[in-house]
Design a protein around this motif. Sequence first.
Motif, PDB file in Angstrom:
ATOM      1  N   LEU A   1       0.754  -1.195  -0.068  1.00  0.00           N
ATOM      2  CA  LEU A   1       0.150   0.062   0.021  1.00  0.00           C
ATOM      3  C   LEU A   1       0.679   1.310   0.170  1.00  0.00           C
ATOM      4  CD1 LEU A   1      -2.922  -0.963   2.124  1.00  0.00           C
ATOM      5  CD2 LEU A   1      -2.903  -1.227  -0.167  1.00  0.00           C
ATOM      6  N   ALA A   2       2.007   1.161   0.629  1.00  0.00           N
ATOM      7  CA  ALA A   2       2.810   2.494   0.829  1.00  0.00           C
ATOM      8  C   ALA A   2       3.270   2.772  -0.602  1.00  0.00           C
ATOM      9  CB  ALA A   2       3.851   2.420   1.735  1.00  0.00           C
ATOM     10  N   ASP A   3       3.831   1.514  -1.195  1.00  0.00           N
ATOM     11  CA  ASP A   3       4.287   1.622  -2.865  1.00  0.00           C
ATOM     12  C   ASP A   3       3.217   2.300  -3.653  1.00  0.00           C
ATOM     13  OD1 ASP A   3       6.654   0.858  -1.985  1.00  0.00           O
ATOM     14  OD2 ASP A   3       6.415  -1.079  -2.981  1.00  0.00           O
ATOM     15  N   TYR A   4       2.056   1.749  -3.461  1.00  0.00           N
ATOM     16  CA  TYR A   4       0.931   2.329  -4.384  1.00  0.00           C
ATOM     17  C   TYR A   4       0.775   4.044  -4.017  1.00  0.00           C
ATOM     18  CZ  TYR A   4      -0.632  -2.543  -5.377  1.00  0.00           C
ATOM     19  OH  TYR A   4      -0.590  -3.849  -5.737  1.00  0.00           O
ATOM     20  N   ALA A   5       0.756   4.338  -2.822  1.00  0.00           N
ATOM     21  CA  ALA A   5       0.372   5.726  -2.602  1.00  0.00           C
ATOM     22  C   ALA A   5       1.537   6.446  -3.052  1.00  0.00           C
ATOM     23  CB  ALA A   5       0.458   5.811  -0.964  1.00  0.00           C
ATOM     24  N   ARG A   6       3.027   6.187  -3.048  1.00  0.00           N
ATOM     25  CA  ARG A   6       4.144   6.770  -3.508  1.00  0.00           C
ATOM     26  C   ARG A   6       3.965   6.932  -4.798  1.00  0.00           C
ATOM     27  NH1 ARG A   6       7.576   4.418  -0.585  1.00  0.00           N
ATOM     28  NH2 ARG A   6       7.934   2.783  -1.911  1.00  0.00           N
ATOM     29  N   GLU A   7       3.644   5.817  -5.770  1.00  0.00           N
ATOM     30  CA  GLU A   7       3.615   5.772  -7.106  1.00  0.00           C
ATOM     31  C   GLU A   7       2.483   6.503  -7.590  1.00  0.00           C
ATOM     32  OE1 GLU A   7       6.448   5.016  -9.066  1.00  0.00           O
ATOM     33  OE2 GLU A   7       7.643   4.561  -6.967  1.00  0.00           O
ATOM     34  N   GLY A   8       1.388   6.894  -6.787  1.00  0.00           N
ATOM     35  CA  GLY A   8       0.179   7.307  -7.510  1.00  0.00           C
ATOM     36  C   GLY A   8      -0.800   6.123  -8.050  1.00  0.00           C
ATOM     37  N   VAL A   9      -0.423   4.914  -7.888  1.00  0.00           N
ATOM     38  CA  VAL A   9      -1.443   3.974  -8.286  1.00  0.00           C
ATOM     39  C   VAL A   9      -2.724   3.906  -7.358  1.00  0.00           C
ATOM     40  CG1 VAL A   9      -1.566   1.418  -8.490  1.00  0.00           C
ATOM     41  CG2 VAL A   9       0.519   2.425  -9.176  1.00  0.00           C
ATOM     42  N   VAL A  10      -3.657   3.903  -8.049  1.00  0.00           N
ATOM     43  CA  VAL A  10      -5.089   3.914  -7.416  1.00  0.00           C
ATOM     44  C   VAL A  10      -5.459   2.490  -6.943  1.00  0.00           C
ATOM     45  CG1 VAL A  10      -7.508   4.428  -7.445  1.00  0.00           C
ATOM     46  CG2 VAL A  10      -6.118   5.808  -8.642  1.00  0.00           C
ATOM     47  N   ALA A  11      -5.212   2.115  -5.704  1.00  0.00           N
ATOM     48  CA  ALA A  11      -5.586   0.674  -5.108  1.00  0.00           C
ATOM     49  C   ALA A  11      -7.038   0.736  -4.744  1.00  0.00           C
ATOM     50  CB  ALA A  11      -4.437   0.316  -4.366  1.00  0.00           C
ATOM     51  N   ALA A  12      -7.702  -0.138  -4.684  1.00  0.00           N
ATOM     52  CA  ALA A  12      -9.166  -0.401  -4.103  1.00  0.00           C
ATOM     53  C   ALA A  12      -9.151  -1.676  -3.355  1.00  0.00           C
ATOM     54  CB  ALA A  12     -10.249  -0.312  -5.162  1.00  0.00           C
ATOM     55  N   SER A  13      -9.459  -1.436  -1.977  1.00  0.00           N
ATOM     56  CA  SER A  13      -9.234  -2.520  -1.152  1.00  0.00           C
ATOM     57  C   SER A  13     -10.491  -3.412  -0.942  1.00  0.00           C
ATOM     58  CB  SER A  13      -8.705  -1.808   0.306  1.00  0.00           C
ATOM     59  OG  SER A  13      -7.436  -1.523   0.281  1.00  0.00           O
ATOM     60  N   GLY A  14     -10.087  -4.888  -0.684  1.00  0.00           N
ATOM     61  CA  GLY A  14     -11.410  -5.551  -0.181  1.00  0.00           C
ATOM     62  C   GLY A  14     -10.943  -6.461   0.708  1.00  0.00           C
ATOM     63  N   SER A  15     -12.022  -7.315   1.363  1.00  0.00           N
ATOM     64  CA  SER A  15     -11.759  -7.968   2.465  1.00  0.00           C
ATOM     65  C   SER A  15     -11.634  -9.417   2.035  1.00  0.00           C
ATOM     66  CB  SER A  15     -13.093  -8.188   3.421  1.00  0.00           C
ATOM     67  OG  SER A  15     -13.928  -8.549   2.584  1.00  0.00           O
ATOM     68  N   ASP A  16     -12.092  -9.795   0.668  1.00  0.00           N
ATOM     69  CA  ASP A  16     -12.459 -11.134   0.100  1.00  0.00           C
ATOM     70  C   ASP A  16     -13.221 -12.123   0.921  1.00  0.00           C
ATOM     71  OD1 ASP A  16     -11.993 -12.945  -2.178  1.00  0.00           O
ATOM     72  OD2 ASP A  16      -9.858 -13.534  -1.097  1.00  0.00           O
ATOM     73  N   ALA A  17     -13.973 -11.442   1.756  1.00  0.00           N
ATOM     74  CA  ALA A  17     -14.897 -12.193   2.614  1.00  0.00           C
ATOM     75  C   ALA A  17     -15.689 -13.339   1.619  1.00  0.00           C
ATOM     76  CB  ALA A  17     -16.015 -11.210   3.166  1.00  0.00           C
ATOM     77  N   PRO A  18     -15.932 -14.557   2.279  1.00  0.00           N
ATOM     78  CA  PRO A  18     -15.477 -14.924   3.531  1.00  0.00           C
ATOM     79  C   PRO A  18     -14.144 -15.427   3.984  1.00  0.00           C
ATOM     80  CG  PRO A  18     -16.361 -16.743   2.225  1.00  0.00           C
ATOM     81  CD  PRO A  18     -16.374 -15.457   1.426  1.00  0.00           C
ATOM     82  N   VAL A  19     -13.193 -15.049   3.289  1.00  0.00           N
ATOM     83  CA  VAL A  19     -11.787 -15.378   3.472  1.00  0.00           C
ATOM     84  C   VAL A  19     -11.432 -14.638   4.773  1.00  0.00           C
ATOM     85  CG1 VAL A  19      -9.316 -15.178   2.746  1.00  0.00           C
ATOM     86  CG2 VAL A  19     -11.257 -15.849   1.102  1.00  0.00           C
ATOM     87  N   THR A  20     -11.724 -13.237   4.797  1.00  0.00           N
ATOM     88  CA  THR A  20     -11.538 -12.477   5.944  1.00  0.00           C
ATOM     89  C   THR A  20     -12.713 -12.034   6.331  1.00  0.00           C
ATOM     90  OG1 THR A  20     -10.775 -10.508   5.182  1.00  0.00           O
ATOM     91  CG2 THR A  20      -8.986 -12.246   5.811  1.00  0.00           C
ATOM     92  N   VAL A  21     -13.047 -11.490   7.403  1.00  0.00           N
ATOM     93  CA  VAL A  21     -14.166 -10.789   8.048  1.00  0.00           C
ATOM     94  C   VAL A  21     -14.431  -9.495   7.156  1.00  0.00           C
ATOM     95  CG1 VAL A  21     -14.512 -11.758  10.298  1.00  0.00           C
ATOM     96  CG2 VAL A  21     -13.176  -9.661   9.952  1.00  0.00           C
ATOM     97  N   PRO A  22     -15.557  -9.303   6.536  1.00  0.00           N
ATOM     98  CA  PRO A  22     -15.701  -7.991   5.703  1.00  0.00           C
ATOM     99  C   PRO A  22     -16.027  -6.963   6.563  1.00  0.00           C
ATOM    100  CG  PRO A  22     -17.914  -8.902   5.850  1.00  0.00           C
ATOM    101  CD  PRO A  22     -16.923  -9.938   6.649  1.00  0.00           C
ATOM    102  N   ASP A  23     -14.995  -6.410   7.614  1.00  0.00           N
ATOM    103  CA  ASP A  23     -14.901  -5.224   8.219  1.00  0.00           C
ATOM    104  C   ASP A  23     -13.855  -4.173   7.806  1.00  0.00           C
ATOM    105  OD1 ASP A  23     -14.834  -3.470  10.132  1.00  0.00           O
ATOM    106  OD2 ASP A  23     -14.583  -4.571  11.847  1.00  0.00           O
ATOM    107  N   PRO A  24     -14.503  -3.178   7.040  1.00  0.00           N
ATOM    108  CA  PRO A  24     -13.449  -2.135   6.504  1.00  0.00           C
ATOM    109  C   PRO A  24     -12.612  -1.497   7.401  1.00  0.00           C
ATOM    110  CG  PRO A  24     -15.817  -2.027   5.431  1.00  0.00           C
ATOM    111  CD  PRO A  24     -15.678  -3.084   6.691  1.00  0.00           C
ATOM    112  N   LEU A  25     -13.070  -1.638   8.904  1.00  0.00           N
ATOM    113  CA  LEU A  25     -12.236  -0.778   9.952  1.00  0.00           C
ATOM    114  C   LEU A  25     -11.150  -1.728  10.047  1.00  0.00           C
ATOM    115  CD1 LEU A  25     -15.184   0.740  11.945  1.00  0.00           C
ATOM    116  CD2 LEU A  25     -13.293   1.767  10.820  1.00  0.00           C
ATOM    117  N   ARG A  26     -11.168  -3.174   9.934  1.00  0.00           N
ATOM    118  CA  ARG A  26      -9.975  -4.095  10.160  1.00  0.00           C
ATOM    119  C   ARG A  26      -9.152  -3.767   9.224  1.00  0.00           C
ATOM    120  NH1 ARG A  26     -10.282 -10.640  11.116  1.00  0.00           N
ATOM    121  NH2 ARG A  26     -11.584  -9.827  13.017  1.00  0.00           N
ATOM    122  N   GLY A  27      -9.629  -3.741   7.960  1.00  0.00           N
ATOM    123  CA  GLY A  27      -8.879  -3.394   6.755  1.00  0.00           C
ATOM    124  C   GLY A  27      -8.055  -2.206   7.033  1.00  0.00           C
TER     125      GLY A  27
END
Length: 552
Positions: free
Chosen positions: A418-444
């Motif tokens: 994520l730090a590299d994405y921010a530095r390079e200006g790459v737009v990264a959109a996050s996901g939980s991949d639930a049910p692989v992990t709990v779909p809690d964006p605050l945990r993400g």
Amino acid sequence: MHADYTFINGEVITVRPDDHVFQAAAVRGNEICAVGTTEEVLGLSGPKTQVVDLRGNSLLPGFIDSHLHMLLYGTNQLGVDCKNDVGNIEGIKARLAERARTTPAGEWVRGWGYNDQRLAEGRHPTRDDLDEVSEDHPIIAVRTCNHISVANSKALELLGITRDTPDPEGGQIARGEDGEPAGVLKETAHMLAFETSRYSPEEMMEALTIADHDFVRLGITSIHEAGGYGPDQMRAMYRAGAEGRVKVRIYAMVCSLNRSEGFVSKMVAAGLVTGVGDERFRIGPAKIFTDGSSSGPTCATREPYTSDPNDSGILYYSQEEIDGILGVAHREGFQITAHAIGDKAVEMVMNCIEKTLKEHPREDHRHRIEHAGMVPPDLMERMKRLGIVPIPNPAFFYEFGEGYVKNYGGRIEHMFPLADYAREGVVAASGSDAPVTVPDPLRGIYCALTRRTESGTPVAESQRTTLMHAIRSFTINGAYASFEEDRKGSIEVGKLADLVVLDGSILSASPERILSMKPTLTMINGEIVYGGEDEGGPEGRSRLSAATSPAR
Ligand SMILES: [Zn+2]
């Protein structure tokens, strides 16, 4: 015209390009109609306006989870939990046996979420283990990654898997010393089992309702459904939204499970392509799986795993096959994407995108890579140059971080970077991949800030990112990844009223506090879908509480 809702005295995190924070915002109909000071926004109040006093707490754009499996999350709730507090294989067997006792003979008993690396035995359950549960029921237990499952004898019989069945392409049937299938099925072999053990249409609707209930309580207002299903499941998702049983907006990837290259041309023949639909349900990108999972580990890496010099994962396709399937989708106007985790798989998908754009250029394609687990510097450079949108899963570190260190060694420095994405200006959109992990964006968000595992171990802390970058990856960047950043993803006048109120100020919270934060109100399309208890108020005016957790 008066506002329908005003949100006052708070911390309105707009996620505008300038990161401006206001005190208040107002909603009319299904859109945001004002953002400003409490005084300004109260000026829009009329006799019917509902006032939400934020009491200093945060109001954010509703969270967008850019990669999860809603239906699978829901059907898991109907199946047997083999993930939480099972301890060992006996624990799993006991739970499956309990379900088998109330299930008519011959019907499926389905378990989900086991993790061999967390079981006391440190191994997968086997066919023999599950046969001890029941020989009269087909039983399948799916590993937490959803790329591996275990079947008992009855299930293997229904799947037509015998000692003479060869491994399917892109998959593996584990075998015992006697050559008989041992129960564990990997990748495409698992996908076959998963497809065969699918749920009925009624069960699917129930599952989607359960998932929606949970998602809105976590502040999620839009999801990108990562699929892995067939036409029945797509229809169920559409219908659940149309009937109002599902409130979250769905951007549904069109996914090929069983190497059926024809899926794109079938869509094209029906006039369907990325973007078709409305703000509630829209056709997303065409997607394929190219490798296994990060936690398995089954993802395809350039160099062998640190934990096993003879293993570098499972690839689903050759380069030519990837180019063929996704190339057609691109030419037909689809946004394209692929599940790719190991650096080998990520590189192959990039090769495909680069080749196809060269042959058939398209502006603003926003082609994606789901997960993009390992992105070392050379691939980061290509990602930036090609304008690819990565969909990372910061919360994977929470559950799988220790395994990553063991299996991938120094490669963790460039996992979900994520730090590299921010530095390079790459737009990264996050996901939980639930049910692989709990779909809690605050945990993400917590994991994006800390790169900590559940037990507190830091994993390549150089990739920690800032709070606003983390919030963006769960809001406006998700909107960008579905071509909808003009309609949602930030709190600005004219955008859809998809909002979430938190039980504190996220801007002044420590990462640990963020991990324990909870939404107290979620609004989708101008409608409160969670929380917001009516407290009554002065002059008979309705006043909604969003400062404390409402009773459930
Ligand atoms: Zn997924």
